[in-house]
Scaffold this active site. Structure first.
Site, PDB file in Angstrom:
ATOM      1  CG  HIS A 254     -41.012  38.261  -5.427  1.00  0.00           C
ATOM      2  ND1 HIS A 254     -39.683  38.264  -5.787  1.00  0.00           N
ATOM      3  CD2 HIS A 254     -41.098  39.008  -4.299  1.00  0.00           C
ATOM      4  CE1 HIS A 254     -38.994  38.985  -4.923  1.00  0.00           C
ATOM      5  NE2 HIS A 254     -39.828  39.443  -4.010  1.00  0.00           N
TER       6      HIS A 254
ATOM      7  CG  ASP B 170     -38.561  37.259  -8.811  1.00  0.00           C
ATOM      8  OD1 ASP B 170     -39.132  38.365  -8.848  1.00  0.00           O
ATOM      9  OD2 ASP B 170     -38.319  36.666  -7.750  1.00  0.00           O
TER      10      ASP B 170
ATOM     11  CB  SER C 160     -38.155  39.821  -1.466  1.00  0.00           C
ATOM     12  OG  SER C 160     -38.282  40.961  -2.265  1.00  0.00           O
TER      13      SER C 160
END
Length: 535
Positions: free
Chosen positions: A488, A459, A234
């Site tokens: 994710h 995502d 991320s």
């Protein structure tokens, strides 16, 4: 990028004068010829040389940190301002679990960042101590090293509001019904920005991704590693991309999973607008799945029916907050988990199903605050504060409310699930008291090795286009696409195709000759009802 939460009751913040001298923007000029600045480059070398000599005094972790033996903890000293390496310093908390293999199998340290901004990586070594199956092979080769980035957790933590007031509920419905609602939210956002300056102003100018990347290089030196092995998920992918840009010759292996689009004009205002659209699409994926199991959840047999029931739940909570604490804001924050992670699909659907069946307790416990969990609330408030501080400081944000209003009104029409919630969360950046810089131009410099990029196709938090963009910018990189999936954090999923290729890269340095597409990991299934016992 972090899980969206709704701003706390910012009206309760204490306001006051800022400390003079700390909130002036760094001068531009000749220093810009060196990525990140020449003065900062000199400063990080000085700090890294000192850290290499000092090393890390490893010892058992404090009991309150919740990190069992044989995990060890320590600190690394870094400058607050890398342009002034002899000025004030802070300590970065780090921890490690030693590699489980032989001395011949060991390949150094693997440093991890889980995202945010504002996420702590300190639990990463527990993948070794808990013997997590997906990481067993990698654990033989590497010491697993986690850290709290500057401003986070045990590394000079910042705060913007009293944590108990931050989690108090119910909060106002993020979707405005009137101009008065918008004015109220704008006031809360301004007060939150003021609270950050009042409570944490001295550190705010230096809470940037570039400075965290410099901290990573000092940690590398303190670990005694000439080159770094890094895994970022991320926001951790953006940190990794900036690190690879600033320190290409210090990278050995670099894995980025669920990628933030690193284009300068995407950081961070545009990134959040793109996120809103992607979350809407993934939320609909989940609604389709819920409809498929209508016989289990009884929430609708089609996506349209599930959506209608979601809107009904939202309207009910708006009129009378469930359990007195769960309104639309709390529902969005909780249900967003299903759009983030496949692992949340079943629990969110089950909790909702119980509520529809007449049991509201599970929903209140899941979506409402726990005021008795003071440590958790401190961590939540700190994480939100760092998220805000880093995104506000990394880049210039629009200051015109007309632009915010126009853009979010437009996107809300096509993506109503979380657009306004995200807007209010980021709006403090419009009135931020600290300097707002220019993002690092992420690109390939001499010495950068091949990077492994891993991304699911649907995502929501970091849309697929981000992986494509970084792939273009990092020459020689390889992209693994998990087709049709949308959870994710792909490296945390059991997917034999992805897992094997990650192990091959980290353990053997092997990458495929071209990009790879993997089939999706298994879709969650609700538990089957227990068979009735025979009399």
């Amino acid at each position: 990028m972090r899980h969206t939460s709704i701003l706390g009751a910012a009206g309760t913040l204490v306001t006051g004068a800022l400390v003079a001298g700390f909130l002036t923007a760094p001068a531009a000029g000749a220093s810009e010829r060196v990525p990140g600045g020449a003065a900062e480059a000199r400063g990080v070398k000085i700090a890294a040389d000192r850290a290499a000599k000092a090393g890390i005094k490893w010892q058992d972790c404090p009991a309150s940190w919740g990190l069992e033996k044989p995990i060890q903890c320590g600190y690394v000293t870094v400058p607050v301002d890398y342009a002034k390496p002899n000025g004030p310093t802070i300590k970065i908390a780090v921890d490690r679990a030693r590699s489980t293999g032989t001395a011949d199998e060991r390949q150094g340290a693997l440093l991890y960042n889980p995202g945010g901004p504002g996420g702590s990586g300190m639990r990463f070594p527990r993948r070794v101590t808990t013997k997590a199956p997906l990481w067993a092979k990698t654990a033989k080769a590497y010491d697993f090293v986690g850290f709290d980035p500057r401003g986070v957790g045990h590394s000079a933590p910042i705060s913007c509001v009293d944590p108990q007031k931050f989690v108090a509920a119910p909060k106002p419905d993020p979707v405005p019904d009137s101009e008065a609602d918008k004015l109220a939210q704008r006031k809360l956002a301004r007060q939150y920005a003021d609270g950050c300056a009042e409570r944490s102003g001295k550190l705010l100018p230096y809470l940037t991704t570039a400075n965290t990347a410099r901290d990573v290089d000092v940690v590398r030196a303190a670990l005694g590693e000439k080159k770094l092995n890094y895994l970022g998920v991320s926001y951790g992918t953006y940190l990794g991309a900036v690190y690879g840009t600033l320190f290409p010759t210090h990278v050995r292996r670099l894995v980025v999973d669920s990628v933030v689009n690193p284009a300068q004009d995407n950081i961070w205002y545009q990134a959040n607008l793109e996120q809103d659209v992607a979350f809407e699409a993934r939320f609909k994926d989940w609604e389709d799945w819920v409809a498929k199991y209508d016989s289990t959840f009884h929430l609708g047999a089609t996506r349209a029916q599930v959506q209608k029931n979601w809107e009904k739940l939202r309207a009910t909570a708006k009129k009378n907050p469930i359990g007195g604490v769960v309104g639309p804001a709390e529902l969005i924050s909780y249900f967003q988990g299903a759009a983030y992670y496949d692992s949340s699909w079943v629990p969110v659907a089950e909790t909702w199903s119980k509520y529809v069946a007449g049991d509201e307790k599970a929903l209140v416990e899941a979506a409402g605050p726990d005021l008795s969990n003071t440590a958790g609330n401190i961590a939540a408030e700190n994480g939100n504060a760092v998220y805000t501080a880093v995104e506000c400081a990394d880049a210039k944000w629009p200051t015109s409310w007309k632009k915010w209003d126009r853009d979010n009104t437009r996107i809300h029409r096509q993506a109503p699930f979380m657009t306004w919630a995200n807007a209010w969360m980021n709006l403090p950046c419009a009135t931020w008291k600290g300097p707002q810089g220019t993002p690092i131009e992420v690109t390939t410099h001499k010495g950068l090795p091949q990077t492994l990029i891993i991304q699911s196709e649907r995502d929501a938090a970091t849309p697929y286009a981000g992986a494509v963009e970084l792939h273009k910018r990092f020459k020689g990189s390889r992209l693994i696409t998990e087709k049709g999936a949308g959870s994710h954090g792909v490296t945390g999923e059991a997917n034999a195709c992805v897992n094997a290729k990650l192990d091959a890269y980290l353990i053997e340095g092997k990458l495929d000759a071209k990009d790879v597409t993997c089939a999706p990991h298994a879709i969650p299934e609700p538990p089957k009802p227990a068979a009735a016992k025979k009399a």
